[in-house]
Design an enzyme around this catalytic site. Structure first.
Site, PDB file in Angstrom:
ATOM      1  N   CYS A  26       0.718  -1.418  -0.133  1.00 24.45           N
ATOM      2  CA  CYS A  26       0.048   0.020  -0.162  1.00 24.45           C
ATOM      3  C   CYS A  26       0.870   1.320  -0.077  1.00 24.45           C
ATOM      4  O   CYS A  26       0.460   2.541  -0.178  1.00 24.45           O
ATOM      5  CB  CYS A  26      -1.098  -0.122   1.189  1.00 24.45           C
ATOM      6  N   LYS A  29       0.420   3.444  -3.323  1.00 24.71           N
ATOM      7  CA  LYS A  29      -0.548   4.276  -3.378  1.00 24.71           C
ATOM      8  C   LYS A  29      -0.294   5.605  -3.991  1.00 24.71           C
ATOM      9  O   LYS A  29       0.943   6.125  -3.351  1.00 24.71           O
ATOM     10  CB  LYS A  29      -1.477   4.465  -2.400  1.00 24.71           C
ATOM     11  N   ALA A  58     -14.504   9.045   0.301  1.00 28.15           N
ATOM     12  CA  ALA A  58     -13.267   7.790   0.134  1.00 28.15           C
ATOM     13  C   ALA A  58     -13.400   6.733   0.879  1.00 28.15           C
ATOM     14  O   ALA A  58     -12.387   6.382   1.669  1.00 28.15           O
ATOM     15  CB  ALA A  58     -11.898   8.731   0.297  1.00 28.15           C
ATOM     16  N   ASP A  60     -14.285   2.651   1.917  1.00 26.95           N
ATOM     17  CA  ASP A  60     -13.452   1.513   1.677  1.00 26.95           C
ATOM     18  C   ASP A  60     -13.790   0.603   0.294  1.00 26.95           C
ATOM     19  O   ASP A  60     -13.108   0.067  -0.364  1.00 26.95           O
ATOM     20  CB  ASP A  60     -13.193   0.417   2.950  1.00 26.95           C
ATOM     21  N   ASP A  77      -8.310  -3.957  -4.746  1.00 31.94           N
ATOM     22  CA  ASP A  77      -7.216  -3.532  -4.504  1.00 31.94           C
ATOM     23  C   ASP A  77      -5.981  -4.448  -5.026  1.00 31.94           C
ATOM     24  O   ASP A  77      -6.210  -5.715  -5.143  1.00 31.94           O
ATOM     25  CB  ASP A  77      -7.108  -3.561  -2.734  1.00 31.94           C
ATOM     26  N   GLY A 148     -10.766 -13.442 -13.396  1.00 35.17           N
ATOM     27  CA  GLY A 148      -9.991 -12.377 -13.312  1.00 35.17           C
ATOM     28  C   GLY A 148      -9.226 -11.990 -14.631  1.00 35.17           C
ATOM     29  O   GLY A 148     -10.064 -12.192 -15.759  1.00 35.17           O
ATOM     30  N   THR A 150      -5.481 -11.003 -16.645  1.00 33.49           N
ATOM     31  CA  THR A 150      -3.842 -11.074 -16.729  1.00 33.49           C
ATOM     32  C   THR A 150      -3.509 -10.011 -17.814  1.00 33.49           C
ATOM     33  O   THR A 150      -3.987  -9.877 -18.798  1.00 33.49           O
ATOM     34  CB  THR A 150      -3.422 -12.415 -16.837  1.00 33.49           C
ATOM     35  N   ASP A 236     -10.604   0.711   7.484  1.00 32.58           N
ATOM     36  CA  ASP A 236      -9.403   0.148   7.644  1.00 32.58           C
ATOM     37  C   ASP A 236      -8.304   0.691   7.320  1.00 32.58           C
ATOM     38  O   ASP A 236      -8.198   1.853   6.531  1.00 32.58           O
ATOM     39  CB  ASP A 236      -9.268  -1.455   7.043  1.00 32.58           C
TER      40      ASP A 236
END
Length: 359
Positions: A26, A29, A58, A60, A77, A148, A150, A236
């Site tokens: 993180c 960011k 803003a 989560d 994320d 997902g 790739t 969080d």
């Protein structure tokens, strides 16, 4: 210390994962001040009444009401490696992504993988171990990775789209703190400091062990906390550090937040590492982005300031609750194995405006 996972020796000739990323976890960011500049000119689309939580504070994750009993939580994320071990990198990234569902008070239901890898630099075995680490965390959370996307990328990138469900009346936003609330932090701080020492190969085996233990611990208390009437707000603590996410609570509620630094839990050894200069560049960028909204007492220790803004990859839940609910909140954390959870401050009247005060 940055030993590979015991079941997977890193192939000879492959670079350390952390050397392939300009910023890990993180800590990569976009700085909060820069992000504000980017977003201020974005067009506002019409907001449907079913969208219970959007981008306005803003928060989560986004929350969309499906019916009287269910709302869908949607979040994503992803980041570059914070460690060299591919399996551990996958575990950390997945834990961090799923955390946003828990932070809204929800239960995760499925995930999609986001994978960008330099395929001419890393072996398929190494990339497979990253994905296996993420899958192990999803199994622990009781959810499938149902698909997902790739791409071939210059830097290794891994993360998840995470979806969850919550009762519409139990959604916990970061904007609903009340004056007089008590603040409770679920995990100790210091992940960014440990990662900075790790990148310089100056983190010992115990430091690495506790770094992995905290960053791969799912924030499972979230749904149980959301069910408590005395819990008003949840978020969080991640890339903007404790100060940044506490400020988001203050701004959203148009109140002030006061933190008693002596009560903030820290991972073992991080104060010493920070004092020795092992801090991330993101810590300074965070302060540059929101420092004007933070009041520090005279003589506040520079090491403490660095830890206040330290980016937390897969950090703990920050709870704003009524004083009468404190014991119950701490009991929930303890039942889920969060023994370091601690009262760290309170929410107060705004005074001159939403801001964070340290004492």
């Amino acid at each position: 210390m940055n030993a590979p996972h015991e079941n997977f020796p890193i192939p000879a000739g492959e670079p350390r994962l952390s050397t392939l990323s300009h910023g890990g976890g993180c800590g990569c960011k976009i700085a909060p001040g820069v992000l504000s500049e980017i977003l201020k000119g974005t067009a506002q689309m019409p907001i449907p009444k079913e969208l219970l939580v959007g981008i306005e504070t803003a928060d989560d994750a986004a929350v969309y009401q499906l019916n009287d009993e269910q709302a869908l939580i949607a979040t994503t994320d992803f980041f570059m490696p914070i460690v060299d071990d591919p399996y551990d990198f996958g575990r950390i990234a997945a834990t961090n992504a799923i955390s946003d569902v828990y932070a809204m008070g929800g239960k995760p239901i499925l995930a999609l993988a986001l994978v960008g890898m330099p395929i001419n630099v890393l072996s398929t075995a190494t990339i497979g171990r990253i994905l296996a680490g993420g899958e192990s965390v999803c199994r622990e959370a009781g959810i499938p990775i149902a698909g997902g996307h790739t791409i071939d990328s210059v830097e290794p990138i891994y993360g998840l789209v995470a979806l969850g469900l919550v009762h519409p009346k139990r959604v916990k936003r970061n904007a609903d703190a009340k004056a007089g609330d008590v603040l409770i932090l679920g995990k100790p701080l210091g992940v960014g400091v440990l990662s900075a020492a790790l990148k310089k190969e100056l983190l010992d085996a115990e430091g690495y062990r506790q770094m992995i233990a905290t960053t791969t611990k799912l924030n499972t208390p979230g749904p149980e906390l959301a069910a408590l009437d005395g819990v008003h707000a949840l978020t969080d603590v991640t890339g903007f550090g404790l100060a940044g996410h506490a400020l988001e609570l203050a701004r959203g509620a148009k109140l002030a937040v006061r933190i008693d630094w002596a009560r903030v839990p820290l991972l073992a050894g991080v104060a010493e590492l920070a004092a020795a200069g092992h801090v991330t560049g993101a810590s300074g960028r965070n302060w540059a982005g929101y420092g004007a909204e933070v009041g520090l007492p005279a003589g506040f220790d520079p090491t403490a300031k660095a830890l206040l803004t330290d980016p937390q990859t897969s950090g703990g839940l920050l709870v704003s609750c009524a004083p009468a609910a404190v014991d119950e909140v701490l009991a929930v954390f303890k039942r889920h194995g969060f023994d370091a959870a601690a009262v760290i401050g309170e929410v107060t009247a705004p005074g001159a405006g939403p801001r964070l005060e340290l004492r």
